[in-house]
Scaffold this motif. Structure first.
Motif, PDB file in Angstrom:
ATOM      1  N   LEU A  34     -86.632 -35.300  -4.792  1.00  0.00           N
ATOM      2  CA  LEU A  34     -86.658 -33.902  -4.782  1.00  0.00           C
ATOM      3  C   LEU A  34     -85.306 -33.091  -5.203  1.00  0.00           C
ATOM      4  O   LEU A  34     -85.460 -32.163  -5.685  1.00  0.00           O
ATOM      5  N   GLY A  80     -85.696 -25.947  -8.157  1.00  0.00           N
ATOM      6  CA  GLY A  80     -86.500 -25.216  -7.375  1.00  0.00           C
ATOM      7  C   GLY A  80     -86.501 -25.643  -5.683  1.00  0.00           C
ATOM      8  O   GLY A  80     -86.632 -24.821  -4.689  1.00  0.00           O
ATOM      9  N   TYR A  81     -86.418 -26.939  -5.745  1.00  0.00           N
ATOM     10  CA  TYR A  81     -86.362 -27.318  -4.199  1.00  0.00           C
ATOM     11  C   TYR A  81     -84.995 -27.097  -3.705  1.00  0.00           C
ATOM     12  O   TYR A  81     -84.978 -26.366  -2.481  1.00  0.00           O
ATOM     13  N   HIS A  82     -83.939 -27.008  -4.315  1.00  0.00           N
ATOM     14  CA  HIS A  82     -82.767 -26.457  -3.753  1.00  0.00           C
ATOM     15  C   HIS A  82     -82.629 -25.260  -3.244  1.00  0.00           C
ATOM     16  O   HIS A  82     -82.308 -24.969  -2.305  1.00  0.00           O
ATOM     17  N   THR A 138     -92.869 -30.835  -3.352  1.00  0.00           N
ATOM     18  CA  THR A 138     -92.796 -31.027  -4.651  1.00  0.00           C
ATOM     19  C   THR A 138     -93.166 -29.978  -5.632  1.00  0.00           C
ATOM     20  O   THR A 138     -92.707 -29.400  -6.501  1.00  0.00           O
ATOM     21  N   SER A 147     -91.770 -26.649  -5.217  1.00  0.00           N
ATOM     22  CA  SER A 147     -90.540 -26.472  -5.847  1.00  0.00           C
ATOM     23  C   SER A 147     -90.589 -26.394  -7.525  1.00  0.00           C
ATOM     24  O   SER A 147     -89.759 -25.654  -8.141  1.00  0.00           O
ATOM     25  N   TYR A 200     -91.689 -22.821  -8.223  1.00  0.00           N
ATOM     26  CA  TYR A 200     -90.660 -21.896  -7.866  1.00  0.00           C
ATOM     27  C   TYR A 200     -89.584 -21.823  -9.117  1.00  0.00           C
ATOM     28  O   TYR A 200     -89.277 -20.982  -9.443  1.00  0.00           O
ATOM     29  N   SER A 220     -78.564 -29.718  -8.867  1.00  0.00           N
ATOM     30  CA  SER A 220     -79.751 -30.703  -9.107  1.00  0.00           C
ATOM     31  C   SER A 220     -79.196 -31.639 -10.534  1.00  0.00           C
ATOM     32  O   SER A 220     -79.839 -32.823 -10.793  1.00  0.00           O
TER      33      SER A 220
END
Length: 294
Positions: free
Chosen positions: A101, A106-108, A168, A171, A174, A194
């Protein structure tokens, strides 16, 4: 009105599996509260309301997605046939060592940086799903809700698989949304983190990371350490060590300790051994032997 603390135990008594999902329907105000020991993923399925996050007000509608971290006060009022899905979880539920991830900017931003910043600042950005994205998300949460309230064998494994899929997908959505509105500071920092995740074998200076983020070195270091509770160098070392651990645990890959050191981004076998021992209390060889005896 004072904000009341809420604990995950209010929703589930399972201390081993820190996870809960529910649907909600509201036509009234919701009391102001904050989460003392969990995060909440809130997805608006239908209706409208006026939501307050800390001291910032948002008019929410179908397709809006929020991630509330610990200590973030929020409530809503003037709800008009508001249908939502709430997923309560502890962040550790996401942190499986083998997940990737972290490679998704976008996850961060959505799950780490924004929830942290909103503790002391305005809740700057949230996800607004497109029509096709909304259909995908509602189907995933429908499956999760059904699985959560069933008593089938393998229920927890299935839920975590679906949850990982949901996180996921959100993210990625986003990241697509923010790419249409470039220049947001937290997303720029997420992009640099990332990049580290995807290229952990490479060397990165603070100057390079700050340039990638379009912020000063001082600002990058301060925000990075506040959000991730470590330095960029230590973060990179953790990524390399986690990769090395995975290789050491798979003794059938035929790699020597020197091969593993090189594949994990360490140019010196002796330096790799020193760093590994400092982190885990044993040498790479001792770790491999210990795992092979299980």
């Amino acid at each position: 009105m004072e904000s009341e603390p809420m604990y995950l135990r209010y929703f589930t008594s399972d201390r081993i599996f820190p996870f809960f999902i529910q649907y909600g329907h509201h036509n009234d105000n919701h009391k102001k509260h904050y989460h003392a020991d969990f995060y909440e993923l809130m997805i608006v399925l239908d209706g409208t309301a006026k939501q307050q996050v800390n001291h910032q007000t948002y008019y929410i509608k179908r397709g809006d997605v929020f991630v509330f971290g610990e200590g973030v006060s929020h409530d809503f009022e003037d709800a008009q046939d508001l249908h939502i899905c709430n997923i309560m979880f502890q962040p550790s539920a996401l942190l499986d060592r083998y997940h990737d991830l972290g490679e998704i900017p976008g996850y961060h931003d959505l799950f780490i940086i924004e929830p942290y910043l909103s503790q002391n600042d305005k809740y700057q950005h949230y996800l607004k799903l497109q029509f096709d994205q909304f259909d995908e998300v509602t189907e995933l949460i429908r499956k999760m809700h059904e699985e959560y309230h069933a008593s089938r064998p393998g229920r927890k494994s299935m839920l975590m698989a679906l949850f990982q899929m949901l996180v996921t997908y959100l993210s990625r959505c986003y990241g697509e949304q923010e790419s249409r509105e470039p220049g947001k500071a937290s997303m720029q920092i997420a992009l640099s983190v990332s990049c580290m995740e995807q290229n952990f074998r490479d060397e990165f200076t603070v100057e390079q990371l700050a340039e990638m983020s379009y912020v000063s070195e001082r600002h990058f270091l301060r925000q990075f350490s506040e959000v991730y509770h470590t330095t960029p160098h230590q973060y990179l070392m953790r990524l390399r060590l986690e990769h090395a651990r995975g290789l050491l645990e798979n003794e059938k890959n035929g790699l020597s300790i020197a091969d593993i050191a090189y594949d994990s981004g360490f140019q010196s076998n002796s330096y790799f051994s020193r760093v590994f021992r400092r982190a885990y209390g044993m040498t790479p060889m001792e770790y491999r032997k210990d795992k092979s005896s299980w």
